[in-house]
Write a protein that holds these residues in place. Structure first.
Motif, short mmCIF file in Angstrom:
data_model
loop_
_atom_site.label_atom_id
_atom_site.label_comp_id
_atom_site.label_asym_id
_atom_site.label_seq_id
_atom_site.Cartn_x
_atom_site.Cartn_y
_atom_site.Cartn_z
N THR A 1 1.48 6.59 7.04
CA THR A 1 2.08 5.97 5.85
C THR A 1 1.73 4.48 5.81
O THR A 1 1.28 3.97 4.78
N VAL A 2 1.87 3.81 6.94
CA VAL A 2 1.55 2.38 7.00
C VAL A 2 0.05 2.16 6.79
O VAL A 2 -0.36 1.28 6.01
N LEU A 3 -0.79 2.95 7.46
CA LEU A 3 -2.24 2.79 7.29
C LEU A 3 -2.67 3.02 5.84
O LEU A 3 -3.54 2.31 5.33
N ASN A 4 -2.07 4.01 5.20
CA ASN A 4 -2.42 4.27 3.80
C ASN A 4 -1.97 3.13 2.89
O ASN A 4 -2.64 2.84 1.89
N MET A 5 -0.87 2.48 3.22
CA MET A 5 -0.44 1.30 2.44
C MET A 5 -1.47 0.18 2.51
O MET A 5 -1.66 -0.57 1.56
N ILE A 6 -2.16 0.10 3.64
CA ILE A 6 -3.16 -0.95 3.83
C ILE A 6 -4.52 -0.51 3.28
O ILE A 6 -5.18 -1.26 2.54
N VAL A 7 -4.96 0.69 3.64
CA VAL A 7 -6.32 1.13 3.35
C VAL A 7 -6.53 1.55 1.90
O VAL A 7 -7.53 1.18 1.28
N VAL A 8 -5.60 2.31 1.34
CA VAL A 8 -5.80 2.85 -0.02
C VAL A 8 -6.00 1.76 -1.07
O VAL A 8 -6.94 1.84 -1.86
N PRO A 9 -5.17 0.72 -1.11
CA PRO A 9 -5.42 -0.32 -2.12
C PRO A 9 -6.79 -1.00 -1.97
O PRO A 9 -7.44 -1.32 -2.96
N LEU A 10 -7.23 -1.19 -0.74
CA LEU A 10 -8.53 -1.82 -0.50
C LEU A 10 -9.69 -0.87 -0.82
O LEU A 10 -10.67 -1.27 -1.45
N TYR A 11 -9.58 0.36 -0.37
CA TYR A 11 -10.67 1.34 -0.50
C TYR A 11 -10.82 1.82 -1.95
O TYR A 11 -11.93 1.94 -2.44
N TRP A 12 -9.71 2.12 -2.60
CA TRP A 12 -9.76 2.62 -3.98
C TRP A 12 -9.62 1.51 -5.01
O TRP A 12 -9.70 1.76 -6.20
N LYS A 13 -9.34 0.31 -4.52
CA LYS A 13 -9.16 -0.86 -5.40
C LYS A 13 -8.09 -0.60 -6.46
O LYS A 13 -8.30 -0.81 -7.65
N TYR B 1 2.50 7.27 -3.84
CA TYR B 1 1.95 8.37 -3.03
C TYR B 1 2.51 8.44 -1.62
O TYR B 1 2.30 9.43 -0.92
N LEU B 2 3.19 7.41 -1.17
CA LEU B 2 3.63 7.36 0.22
C LEU B 2 4.55 8.51 0.64
O LEU B 2 4.36 9.06 1.74
N PRO B 3 5.50 8.95 -0.18
CA PRO B 3 6.30 10.12 0.24
C PRO B 3 5.44 11.38 0.40
O PRO B 3 5.67 12.16 1.34
N ILE B 4 4.45 11.54 -0.45
CA ILE B 4 3.57 12.71 -0.35
C ILE B 4 2.70 12.59 0.90
O ILE B 4 2.49 13.58 1.61
#
Length: 175
Positions: free
Chosen positions: A122-134, A143-146
Motif C-alpha cells: 500500500t505504501v509503495l503504491n502510494m509512492i510508485v503509482v503517481p510517479l510511474y503513471w503520472k 485504489y489503495l483499499p483495492i
C-alpha cells in the motif's frame, strides 16, 4: 541437507523455473484494476525458504522475477513491485516459523506476512503509482483499499496452498 549440496542448487534452479512458469498463469482478482493480477508463483520461493532458508527463498524469488522480466514483461517497475511484495511476505513468514518450527508458528508467520505485505505494498503504491503513471496522489488514494485487499487475498491464497503442501515437500529433502 548440506548447505552447498548439488541437490540444493538444482532444487533452487528447478523451483525458480517452475515459479517463472507459474507467473504466466495470471488473472485479475478485481477486474476494475486489471494491472493487479494473481499468479501462484510466490508459493515456490516460500517453499524454498521453508526448506533451505530465507536467503534461498529470496534467491528463487529474484530468479523467477528476472526470468519473467526477460521472457515476457519488460516492465522493470512491475517486476520490482512483484519482488517487493514477495519478499515482504516471505521473510516474516519464514523468520517467524524458524522461531519454533511447528504449525502454530507457521500460521502466525503467514498471518504476519499477509499483514506486512498488504501494508508495504500500500505504501509503495502510494509512492510508485503517481510517479510511474503520472497521476495525482489523490487519484492513487482511491485504489489503495483495492491494492491492500488484493495483496491480502493473493498472499492468503499462497499461504493456504503452501500450508497444505509444505510438509510433504519438505519430507522429500530430509536425509
Amino acid at each position: 541437507m548440506k548447505k552447498n549440496s548439488a541437490v540444493r542448487i538444482a532444487t533452487i534452479g528447478i523451483m525458480s523455473a517452475l515459479a517463472t512458469g507459474l507467473m504466466f498463469l495470471e488473472f485479475p482478482i478485481f477486474p476494475s484494476v486489471n494491472f493487479l493480477k494473481f499468479d501462484p508463483s510466490d508459493i515456490l520461493p516460500l517453499l524454498a525458504g521453508f526448506i533451505f532458508g530465507p536467503i534461498d527463498g529470496i534467491l528463487v524469488l529474484l530468479i523467477k522475477d528476472i526470468l519473467f522480466f526477460l521472457l515476457k514483461s519488460g516492465d522493470i517497475v512491475g517486476i520490482a513491485m512483484n519482488f517487493a511484495a514477495g519478499a515482504s511476505f516471505l521473510l516474516p513468514a519464514i523468520y517467524i516459523y524458524r522461531i519454533r518450527k511447528n504449525r502454530a508458528f507457521e500460521i502466525i508467520g503467514y498471518v504476519v506476512g499477509v499483514v506486512v505485505v498488504a501494508g508495504v505494498m500500500t505504501v509503495l503504491n502510494m509512492i510508485v503509482v503517481p510517479l510511474y503513471w503520472k497521476i495525482p496522489l489523490q487519484e492513487t488514494l482511491k485504489y489503495l483499499p483495492i491494492i491492500a485487499a488484493f495483496n491480502a487475498i493473493k498472499f492468503s491464497i499462497d499461504a493456504v496452498v503452501t500450508s497444505l503442501i509444505r510438509e510433504r515437500i519438505a519430507r522429500i529433502f530430509e536425509n
